[in-house]
Design a protein around this motif. Structure first.
Motif, PDB file in Angstrom:
ATOM      1  N   UNK A 156       0.823  -1.199   0.000  1.00  0.00           N
ATOM      2  CA  UNK A 156       0.000   0.000   0.000  1.00  0.00           C
ATOM      3  C   UNK A 156       0.857   1.249   0.000  1.00  0.00           C
ATOM      4  N   UNK A 157       0.515   2.205  -0.843  1.00  0.00           N
ATOM      5  CA  UNK A 157       1.126   3.531  -0.818  1.00  0.00           C
ATOM      6  C   UNK A 157       0.082   4.451  -0.217  1.00  0.00           C
ATOM      7  N   UNK A 158       0.272   4.835   1.032  1.00  0.00           N
ATOM      8  CA  UNK A 158      -0.792   5.514   1.768  1.00  0.00           C
ATOM      9  C   UNK A 158      -0.250   6.615   2.653  1.00  0.00           C
TER      10      UNK A 158
ATOM     11  N   UNK B 104       6.543   1.959   6.450  1.00  0.00           N
ATOM     12  CA  UNK B 104       7.818   2.653   6.258  1.00  0.00           C
ATOM     13  C   UNK B 104       7.555   3.982   5.556  1.00  0.00           C
ATOM     14  N   UNK B 105       7.857   5.084   6.240  1.00  0.00           N
ATOM     15  CA  UNK B 105       7.657   6.405   5.649  1.00  0.00           C
ATOM     16  C   UNK B 105       8.647   6.603   4.504  1.00  0.00           C
ATOM     17  N   UNK B 106       8.128   7.021   3.357  1.00  0.00           N
ATOM     18  CA  UNK B 106       8.956   7.214   2.168  1.00  0.00           C
ATOM     19  C   UNK B 106       9.403   8.659   2.004  1.00  0.00           C
ATOM     20  N   UNK B 107       8.482   9.587   2.241  1.00  0.00           N
ATOM     21  CA  UNK B 107       8.791  11.001   2.022  1.00  0.00           C
ATOM     22  C   UNK B 107       7.692  11.849   2.650  1.00  0.00           C
ATOM     23  N   UNK B 108       7.920  13.160   2.711  1.00  0.00           N
ATOM     24  CA  UNK B 108       6.903  14.113   3.148  1.00  0.00           C
ATOM     25  C   UNK B 108       6.551  15.003   1.965  1.00  0.00           C
ATOM     26  N   UNK B 109       5.279  15.077   1.628  1.00  0.00           N
ATOM     27  CA  UNK B 109       4.812  15.910   0.516  1.00  0.00           C
ATOM     28  C   UNK B 109       4.260  17.229   1.061  1.00  0.00           C
ATOM     29  N   UNK B 110       4.741  18.330   0.520  1.00  0.00           N
ATOM     30  CA  UNK B 110       4.237  19.636   0.927  1.00  0.00           C
ATOM     31  C   UNK B 110       2.777  19.789   0.532  1.00  0.00           C
TER      32      UNK B 110
ATOM     33  N   UNK C  58       2.959  19.736   5.699  1.00  0.00           N
ATOM     34  CA  UNK C  58       3.202  18.625   4.780  1.00  0.00           C
ATOM     35  C   UNK C  58       2.455  17.393   5.286  1.00  0.00           C
ATOM     36  N   UNK C  59       2.416  16.372   4.456  1.00  0.00           N
ATOM     37  CA  UNK C  59       1.786  15.108   4.818  1.00  0.00           C
ATOM     38  C   UNK C  59       2.690  13.984   4.331  1.00  0.00           C
ATOM     39  N   UNK C  60       2.835  12.935   5.124  1.00  0.00           N
ATOM     40  CA  UNK C  60       3.765  11.853   4.792  1.00  0.00           C
ATOM     41  C   UNK C  60       3.136  10.851   3.818  1.00  0.00           C
ATOM     42  N   UNK C  61       3.996  10.248   3.023  1.00  0.00           N
ATOM     43  CA  UNK C  61       3.616   9.114   2.180  1.00  0.00           C
ATOM     44  C   UNK C  61       4.420   7.918   2.656  1.00  0.00           C
TER      45      UNK C  61
END
Length: 293
Positions: A145-147, A159-165, A265-268
């Motif tokens: 899942x990419x959530x 596992x956190x991949x990145x933070x999206x602004x 931001x919000x994490x992916x």
């Protein structure tokens, strides 16, 4: 009957000579002749006609040779397939994805997986909200899942991949469309288009919390499940929306994306079942993390 008996028979049938077949099999000729006779005795029929100079196949032997080759090929293929699966080079992977990543990260991920793991079958379920993905993972309907976290299910590994602004999506004729950057308090009093609330979307809770921190309660006019629908509603002039920056990859006429001031931001994250140790999943995760880096 054992597989070696089939191999012995195929060697003799192809060489048409016991001596050459024995040399090919790295064994002595008498034991080879004995094993072929035992095979014929077990089948109750003659497979070979023996002469002093060569060996010929009977009609039954011709038919048996065809099947023997197929059986040996199938056994070899099964071993190769098992080895590829164990190495993570073959399998099936079902990916769930939130809307914003569906239009940005997902296409590149699927292309790279097809290039690097061509024997891994990849299926995609896009536009899935985070709670739906968590349930689908638990049920075994998706494998990755990419959530947007948080995810409270302890049976899942996240596992956190990145933070999206966070950015603002406004109709292109909106008063704020001419601005390069927008402060969140400037959205007070605007009609909002939001992802589904009631615990169904992490983005709903995130935007609501940011607005409250900025000192106002957003006027939520529409709630939608899919990011594509949200963007379409904004383009139609039904409201504005605060969305993750990758949503700007979704180009729809009539909409403008503008930067939002501040560090919001919000994490992916990538989510999998904690007990899922499938080798092809591990390889896919490595590809995913490499793309994000």
């Amino acid at each position: 009957m054992e597989l070696r008996h089939l191999r012995y028979f195929v060697a003799v049938a192809e060489e048409r000579h016991f001596g050459r077949a024995a040399a090919r099999l790295h064994m002595a000729q008498p034991p080879l002749s004995q094993q072929i006779r035992r095979l014929e005795s077990e089948l109750g029929l003659q497979l070979l006609r023996r002469t002093t100079r060569r060996v010929e196949l009977t009609p039954a032997g011709e038919a048996y040779l065809l099947r023997a080759r197929q059986i040996l090929a199938a056994v070899s293929s099964a071993a190769g397939e098992a080895q590829r699966v164990a190495a993570g080079l073959q399998g099936r992977l079902v990916i769930g994805c939130v809307g914003s990543a569906t239009y940005s990260l997902l296409p590149q991920l699927v292309r790279t997986l097809r290039e690097e793991l061509p024997e891994v079958e990849v299926a995609v379920q896009g536009e899935m909200l985070a709670p739906d993905q968590a349930q689908a993972l638990a049920d075994g309907r998706i494998d990755l899942g990419l959530l947007r976290p948080p995810v409270d299910d302890e049976s899942l590994r996240v596992d956190v991949l990145r933070a999206d602004r966070l950015i603002v999506a406004v109709p292109d004729g909106h008063r704020l469309a001419s601005r390069r950057r927008i402060r969140l308090p400037e959205l007070a009093g605007e009609d909002f288009v939001m992802h589904a609330g009631g615990g169904r979307s992490v983005m709903y809770d995130t935007v609501l919390a940011r607005c409250r921190e900025a000192g106002f309660e957003p006027l939520i006019r529409h709630e939608v499940s899919e990011t594509s629908t949200l963007v379409t509603f904004v383009a139609a002039g039904l409201g504005i929306a605060v969305v993750p920056e990758p949503v700007s990859e979704l180009l729809v006429p009539g909409i403008a994306y503008r930067a939002l001031t501040g560090p919001a931001s919000v994490e992916l994250a990538a989510a999998t079942r904690a007990d899922d140790d499938a080798p092809h999943l591990a390889r896919a995760l490595a590809v995913l993390k490499g793309l994000v880096r």
